[in-house]
Design an enzyme around this catalytic site. Structure first.
Site, PDB file in Angstrom:
ATOM      1  N   ILE A 238       0.864  -1.170   0.000  1.00 17.69           N
ATOM      2  CA  ILE A 238       0.000   0.000   0.000  1.00 17.69           C
ATOM      3  C   ILE A 238       0.906   1.227   0.000  1.00 17.69           C
ATOM      4  O   ILE A 238       2.052   1.167   0.429  1.00 17.69           O
ATOM      5  CB  ILE A 238      -0.986   0.017   1.199  1.00 17.69           C
ATOM      6  CG1 ILE A 238      -0.264  -0.124   2.539  1.00 17.69           C
ATOM      7  CG2 ILE A 238      -2.028  -1.064   1.050  1.00 17.69           C
ATOM      8  CD1 ILE A 238      -1.199  -0.076   3.734  1.00 17.69           C
ATOM      9  N   ASP A 239       0.392   2.319  -0.544  1.00 14.15           N
ATOM     10  CA  ASP A 239       1.205   3.512  -0.733  1.00 14.15           C
ATOM     11  C   ASP A 239       1.743   4.042   0.593  1.00 14.15           C
ATOM     12  O   ASP A 239       1.162   3.804   1.657  1.00 14.15           O
ATOM     13  CB  ASP A 239       0.376   4.616  -1.410  1.00 14.15           C
ATOM     14  CG  ASP A 239      -0.138   4.205  -2.776  1.00 14.15           C
ATOM     15  OD1 ASP A 239       0.507   3.369  -3.425  1.00 14.15           O
ATOM     16  OD2 ASP A 239      -1.197   4.724  -3.180  1.00 14.15           O
ATOM     17  N   LYS A 240       2.808   4.803   0.503  1.00 12.63           N
ATOM     18  CA  LYS A 240       3.434   5.389   1.686  1.00 12.63           C
ATOM     19  C   LYS A 240       2.424   6.105   2.569  1.00 12.63           C
ATOM     20  O   LYS A 240       2.401   5.920   3.788  1.00 12.63           O
ATOM     21  CB  LYS A 240       4.543   6.363   1.255  1.00 12.63           C
ATOM     22  CG  LYS A 240       5.192   7.110   2.406  1.00 12.63           C
ATOM     23  CD  LYS A 240       6.233   8.108   1.907  1.00 12.63           C
ATOM     24  CE  LYS A 240       6.832   8.900   3.069  1.00 12.63           C
ATOM     25  NZ  LYS A 240       7.814   9.910   2.603  1.00 12.63           N
TER      26      LYS A 240
ATOM     27  N   ARG B  98      -7.263   5.344  -5.821  1.00 13.28           N
ATOM     28  CA  ARG B  98      -7.050   6.785  -5.973  1.00 13.28           C
ATOM     29  C   ARG B  98      -7.340   7.247  -7.394  1.00 13.28           C
ATOM     30  O   ARG B  98      -8.037   8.244  -7.615  1.00 13.28           O
ATOM     31  CB  ARG B  98      -5.623   7.139  -5.563  1.00 13.28           C
ATOM     32  CG  ARG B  98      -5.320   6.854  -4.096  1.00 13.28           C
ATOM     33  CD  ARG B  98      -3.823   6.873  -3.823  1.00 13.28           C
ATOM     34  NE  ARG B  98      -3.256   8.185  -4.077  1.00 13.28           N
ATOM     35  CZ  ARG B  98      -1.952   8.434  -4.133  1.00 13.28           C
ATOM     36  NH1 ARG B  98      -1.075   7.439  -3.975  1.00 13.28           N
ATOM     37  NH2 ARG B  98      -1.509   9.649  -4.363  1.00 13.28           N
TER      38      ARG B  98
END
Length: 345
Positions: free
Chosen positions: A143-145, A263
């Site tokens: 998962i993204d930062k 997103r």
């Protein structure tokens, strides 16, 4: 360096390519993925009928004897770091982490340290087996930062192989919570005109597109309808905020798992995530809809409001179905608490 040898015979009607044939017939307990097998072929570690074969496209017939020499796991070049972790579950084969926003999953040129992998190397120590030929945690999804929430990481080759198969087959249950601008609705004529968007029963928004890296901005993903990788996201509205409603808390679930999928899909639908710096997460809210302090709090939210809330899968070793939930992190929970008095019926 010590080796272990894996020997077996190819079954009837093997696939035309050697790498695919090996992936089909290699013993399950060897826990070798097709990617790992392709590397072993390239390294000259695979023999077909006692002859080294370095071409993954080579043809091997039914009954061919396969010998694979696998090196024992090497130490990782990534350094362990004593970073606190929110461990939801752990056993000998895997670990489930509730990752905080701001933590990168894997070291990269821009983030060489302070990552989840650095923390896991310190946390797991000698409990790590040789995932992919190296003593390191097996990252099967990311998962993204700036996204918070649940991640499962393999500690053994067997778990890595089994989890990777489930992610590839899209059988892993993954639910996210996000706060978006606007309220997706089946009666919205604008949204009905968005290519790739349609509604299923229960006012569930389904987004079906291809995704690929943006041609000019390498940090972004772009929606395509030819080329790229197939991507499907579903979303339903959990709560609406404002008078009239201008924000929605959404529950999203993934049929596929592409980079930035939720997103970019929600932005494509015209309902970008609050705080998203890449896909336009800063918008003016109608003055009449929210009081100015609330509008300012939304504007000040400094990351994409996205949380991986639910993760469910079959344990790759025990065969048990397991499911985990992580509550919203403090920043999202606090923002929603501020918005609660404006919640629409």
């Amino acid at each position: 360096m010590s080796h272990r040898r894996i020997s077996f015979l190819l079954g009837e009607t093997p696939p035309a390519r050697l790498d695919k044939a090996l992936a089909r017939d290699v013993p399950e307990e060897a826990a070798l993925s097709r990617t790992r097998l392709a590397k072993l072929i390239d390294q000259g570690a695979v023999m077909v009928d006692q002859q080294v074969q370095r071409d993954p496209r080579a043809v091997a017939g039914a009954g061919a004897r396969i010998d694979i020499d696998v090196e024992e796991a090497a130490e990782s070049h990534i350094l362990p770091e004593d970073i606190p972790l929110d461990v939801i579950f752990e056993d000998d084969d895997l670990i489930v982490i509730n990752k905080p926003a701001g933590m990168v999953v894997h070291p990269a040129p821009g983030s060489p340290s302070g990552t989840l992998v650095n923390a896991l190397l310190a946390h797991c120590g000698d409990d790590l087996s040789g995932v992919g030929g190296m003593k390191r945690p097996g990252i099967v999804h990311r998962i993204d930062k700036e996204t918070s929430g649940l991640l499962v990481v393999a500690k053994s080759d067997t778990a890595h192989h089994g989890l990777a198969k489930q992610f590839e087959a899209h059988t892993v249950e993954r639910y996210y919570r996000c706060l978006v601008y606007g309220v997706p609705d089946a009666n919205d004529p604008r949204l009905r005109g968005v290519k790739g968007a349609n509604f299923e029963s229960g006012n569930i928004l389904k987004l079906t597109t291809q995704l690929a890296r943006h041609k000019t901005d390498r940090q972004r993903q772009a929606v395509l309808f030819h080329g790229g990788r197939h991507a499907v996201t579903r979303a339903r509205t959990v709560a609406r905020f404002g008078t009239p409603p201008v924000l929605a808390l959404m529950e999203c679930w993934l049929e596929t798992g592409r980079t930035h999928q939720i997103r970019v899909h929600m932005a494509h639908a015209g309902h970008g995530l609050v705080g998203d710096p890449t896909y336009g997460g800063k918008r003016k809210l109608a003055r009449a809809a929210l009081a100015e302090p609330l509008a300012e709090a939304v504007k000040a939210f400094d990351r994409q409001a996205l949380h991986a809330a639910v993760l469910g899968f079959v344990h790759p070793v025990t065969g048990d179905s397991i499911r985990f939930e992580a509550p919203l992190p403090a920043d999202m929970a606090d923002l929603l608490a501020l918005l609660e008095p404006t919640r629409a019926a």
